[in-house]
Design a protein around this motif. Structure first.
Motif, PDB file in Angstrom:
ATOM      1  N   THR A   1       0.948  -1.156  -0.131  1.00 51.39           N
ATOM      2  CA  THR A   1       0.157  -0.145  -0.028  1.00 51.39           C
ATOM      3  C   THR A   1       0.972   1.343  -0.142  1.00 51.39           C
ATOM      4  OG1 THR A   1      -0.016  -0.086   2.309  1.00 51.39           O
ATOM      5  CG2 THR A   1      -1.823  -1.003   1.245  1.00 51.39           C
ATOM      6  N   TYR A   2       0.234   2.499  -0.316  1.00 53.17           N
ATOM      7  CA  TYR A   2       0.892   3.707  -0.477  1.00 53.17           C
ATOM      8  C   TYR A   2       1.286   3.913   1.050  1.00 53.17           C
ATOM      9  CZ  TYR A   2       1.569   8.636  -1.151  1.00 53.17           C
ATOM     10  OH  TYR A   2       2.137  10.012  -1.314  1.00 53.17           O
ATOM     11  N   SER A   3       0.518   3.896   2.152  1.00 53.37           N
ATOM     12  CA  SER A   3       0.922   4.401   3.542  1.00 53.37           C
ATOM     13  C   SER A   3       1.912   3.579   3.961  1.00 53.37           C
ATOM     14  CB  SER A   3      -0.432   3.972   4.466  1.00 53.37           C
ATOM     15  OG  SER A   3      -0.563   2.537   4.223  1.00 53.37           O
ATOM     16  N   GLU A   4       2.295   2.349   3.674  1.00 44.79           N
ATOM     17  CA  GLU A   4       3.500   1.750   4.000  1.00 44.79           C
ATOM     18  C   GLU A   4       4.874   2.278   3.524  1.00 44.79           C
ATOM     19  OE1 GLU A   4       1.835  -3.156   4.596  1.00 44.79           O
ATOM     20  OE2 GLU A   4       3.164  -2.466   2.503  1.00 44.79           O
ATOM     21  N   LEU A   5       4.658   2.713   2.051  1.00 46.17           N
ATOM     22  CA  LEU A   5       5.768   3.370   1.529  1.00 46.17           C
ATOM     23  C   LEU A   5       6.042   4.709   2.130  1.00 46.17           C
ATOM     24  CD1 LEU A   5       7.778   3.662  -0.641  1.00 46.17           C
ATOM     25  CD2 LEU A   5       6.166   4.584  -2.058  1.00 46.17           C
ATOM     26  N   GLU A   6       5.052   5.407   2.570  1.00 39.86           N
ATOM     27  CA  GLU A   6       5.181   6.778   3.328  1.00 39.86           C
ATOM     28  C   GLU A   6       5.912   6.550   4.643  1.00 39.86           C
ATOM     29  OE1 GLU A   6       4.406  10.182   2.521  1.00 39.86           O
ATOM     30  OE2 GLU A   6       4.269   9.405   0.486  1.00 39.86           O
ATOM     31  N   GLU A   7       5.384   5.596   5.411  1.00 41.22           N
ATOM     32  CA  GLU A   7       5.675   5.167   6.688  1.00 41.22           C
ATOM     33  C   GLU A   7       7.536   4.871   6.695  1.00 41.22           C
ATOM     34  OE1 GLU A   7       3.395   2.206   8.323  1.00 41.22           O
ATOM     35  OE2 GLU A   7       1.488   3.875   8.503  1.00 41.22           O
ATOM     36  N   ALA A   8       7.699   4.014   5.815  1.00 40.05           N
ATOM     37  CA  ALA A   8       9.095   3.454   5.567  1.00 40.05           C
ATOM     38  C   ALA A   8       9.935   4.617   5.394  1.00 40.05           C
ATOM     39  CB  ALA A   8       9.121   2.586   4.477  1.00 40.05           C
ATOM     40  N   LEU A   9       9.550   5.644   4.492  1.00 45.62           N
ATOM     41  CA  LEU A   9      10.326   6.894   4.385  1.00 45.62           C
ATOM     42  C   LEU A   9      10.433   7.732   5.440  1.00 45.62           C
ATOM     43  CD1 LEU A   9       9.269   7.828   0.689  1.00 45.62           C
ATOM     44  CD2 LEU A   9      11.292   6.798   1.247  1.00 45.62           C
ATOM     45  N   GLU A  10       9.473   7.728   6.336  1.00 46.09           N
ATOM     46  CA  GLU A  10       9.440   8.845   7.407  1.00 46.09           C
ATOM     47  C   GLU A  10      10.479   8.217   8.545  1.00 46.09           C
ATOM     48  OE1 GLU A  10       8.478  12.148   9.614  1.00 46.09           O
ATOM     49  OE2 GLU A  10       7.808  11.414   7.465  1.00 46.09           O
ATOM     50  N   ASP A  11      10.553   6.883   8.466  1.00 50.36           N
ATOM     51  CA  ASP A  11      11.045   5.998   9.578  1.00 50.36           C
ATOM     52  C   ASP A  11      12.501   5.582   9.237  1.00 50.36           C
ATOM     53  OD1 ASP A  11       8.898   6.094  11.142  1.00 50.36           O
ATOM     54  OD2 ASP A  11       8.152   4.176  10.648  1.00 50.36           O
ATOM     55  N   CYS A  12      13.076   5.827   8.058  1.00 51.75           N
ATOM     56  CA  CYS A  12      14.155   5.772   7.697  1.00 51.75           C
ATOM     57  C   CYS A  12      15.498   6.292   8.611  1.00 51.75           C
ATOM     58  CB  CYS A  12      14.485   5.796   6.174  1.00 51.75           C
ATOM     59  SG  CYS A  12      14.742   7.525   5.903  1.00 51.75           S
ATOM     60  N   GLY A  13      16.539   5.582   8.560  1.00 48.34           N
ATOM     61  CA  GLY A  13      17.538   6.301   9.477  1.00 48.34           C
ATOM     62  C   GLY A  13      18.554   5.246   9.460  1.00 48.34           C
ATOM     63  N   PRO A  14      19.681   5.462  10.253  1.00 44.81           N
ATOM     64  CA  PRO A  14      20.707   4.393  10.196  1.00 44.81           C
ATOM     65  C   PRO A  14      20.820   2.979  10.596  1.00 44.81           C
ATOM     66  CG  PRO A  14      21.448   6.538  11.296  1.00 44.81           C
ATOM     67  CD  PRO A  14      20.069   6.555  11.227  1.00 44.81           C
ATOM     68  N   ASP A  15      19.590   2.801  11.339  1.00 46.73           N
ATOM     69  CA  ASP A  15      19.048   1.595  11.874  1.00 46.73           C
ATOM     70  C   ASP A  15      18.422   0.870  10.499  1.00 46.73           C
ATOM     71  OD1 ASP A  15      19.827   2.407  14.448  1.00 46.73           O
ATOM     72  OD2 ASP A  15      17.768   2.709  14.940  1.00 46.73           O
TER      73      ASP A  15
END
Length: 429
Positions: A156-170
């Motif tokens: 879904t589109y919401s999964e993509l948005e959440e993944a981009l928002e939570d991206c980081g070194p981890d």
């Protein structure tokens, strides 16, 4: 010619079966080509052929049932059986011919599979979402990028948005800029995320998501920043060298002036000694004046101890070479402008002593509208010809231009130097 009534039941059954298979073939072909880019007329012909076969099959099956019940047929007794066979075989041949043509043009037809295959070959990640957020069409590159982001398949589109928002070194994916929406992935490639709203021919809206590869631009930008940093370091080094050159020049000029005073003092003492030895009065006054000037210069140098203030150092150096400074006004607060004015003062001091025999300087500092200025004159001999900037004056002119200011030289009736600099970093016209 034998009629349908006289034909055997087996032959009539075979004809019905053949017509049924031809009907199925027509229906199958119609299903295949219905969504393809075919003309409306072609579609109408395919539908008409299907309906004709269906009607013929229904009529013949009804007559066949009447014959089995011992009743007289309606159609078969009027039309010979070979006519039905010719019609059925002709329809079958026409359908096979059309299928063969579709098979030959298959590589040139735009289908869902061909669109998907073309999208999978694109280097960018592309995905289309419905208004509910479900995936409508997505290529392989997008699936790979999302798996790097979330370690799962994109749904879904919401999964993509959440993944981009939570991206980081981890997660291994680093957001380089939230404003530009650029992301650095674990493989070292940089992708830019963009969304837009698109519609199809029917007006149905979809959300288009695109990941564009910006790795080459990112690497060039890093190289440019590194080069800029190196150039800034070189600029600082050059400025330091320039400052050292100015200091050395000042010390050299002061040393030359002191050497000149030393020579004057030696000449005066020699003249006094000769006068005393030979008991002559001639030349006494001039020798004493030379001696008085030299002693006065040495006295001024001793009375003004070294200070950290550059203006005080200038006045001290001027006194050391026997020059009185008459100063009105204050230096500008900006260090850059004060630095240029001090260079102008020292250049006029050096040139005034060396070329004009000056013993007094007049320095006037003014603050005008959005600008500051300095005017320097001396009591020395006026220039024999028009003063042309060279040597120290040429270097001073370069400093003035770097600050966006202007420099004016006056040769007659006496020498004067005027420098005007903007208080803000803008060029004066």
């Amino acid at each position: 010619m034998t009629s349908g009534v006289l034909s055997s039941t087996a032959q009539l059954s075979l004809l019905l079966v053949f017509l049924f298979l031809t009907l199925m073939l027509s229906l199958f072909l119609l299903m295949i080509v219905f969504n393809n880019h075919r003309g409306t007329r072609k579609r109408y012909l395919d539908v008409a052929l299907l309906l004709a076969l269906l009607g013929l099959l229904v009529v013949l099956a009804n007559d066949f049932e009447r014959i089995n019940q011992g009743l007289a047929p309606w159609v078969w007794q009027l039309v010979p059986a070979p006519v039905f066979w010719c019609a059925a075989v002709g329809a079958a041949l026409l359908l096979f011919r059309e299928m063969a043509g579709l098979h030959r043009a298959r590589g040139q037809m735009l289908t869902r599979n061909s669109v998907k295959e073309a999208m999978d070959l694109l280097p960018s990640g592309i995905c289309y979402f419905t208004t509910s957020g479900a995936v409508k069409l997505c290529n392989l590159q997008m699936y790979r990028l999302f798996r790097s982001l979330a370690q799962k398949d994109l749904q879904t589109y919401s999964e993509l948005e959440e993944a981009l928002e939570d991206c980081g070194p981890d997660t291994g994916v680093i957001c380089l800029s939230r404003e530009l929406q650029t992301y650095l992935f674990p493989d070292g490639r940089v992708w830019r995320y963009q969304t837009s709203l698109v519609t199809d021919e029917a007006g149905t809206p979809y959300t288009e998501v695109v990941f564009s590869d910006l790795t080459e631009q990112y690497e060039r930008e890093r190289e440019l920043k590194q080069q800029t940093k190196e150039l800034e370091e070189i600029s600082r080094t050059l400025k330091s060298l320039s400052d050292n050159v100015l200091i050395l020049t000042r010390e050299k000029e002061v040393l030359a002036a002191k050497t000149k005073l030393h020579d004057q003092m030696g000449a005066a003492l020699t003249a006094v000694r000769q006068i005393l030895l030979h008991q002559r009065a001639a030349g006494t006054e001039s020798a004493v004046e030379l001696l008085r000037q030299a002693v006065s210069a040495v006295k001024n140098d001793k009375e003004y101890p070294p200070e950290k203030d550059e203006l005080a150092k200038f006045i001290q150096d001027a006194g050391a070479v026997g020059v009185k400074v008459n100063l009105s006004g204050n230096l500008p607060e900006r260090e850059e402008l004060s630095f240029v004015f001090l260079i102008a003062m020292r250049e006029c001091l050096s040139n005034g002593v060396r070329h004009a025999g000056a013993t007094e300087l007049w320095i006037e500092l003014r603050e005008e509208d959005h600008a500051v200025s300095i005017r320097i004159t001396n009591d020395g001999a006026p220039p024999e010809s028009e003063v042309v900037p060279k040597g120290g004056l040429h270097n001073l002119y370069r400093y003035v231009l770097d600050c966006g200011g202007r420099m004016e030289l006056q040769s007659n009736p006496s020498f004067a130097l005027t420098v005007t600099l903007p208080q803000e970093k803008e060029a004066l016209v």
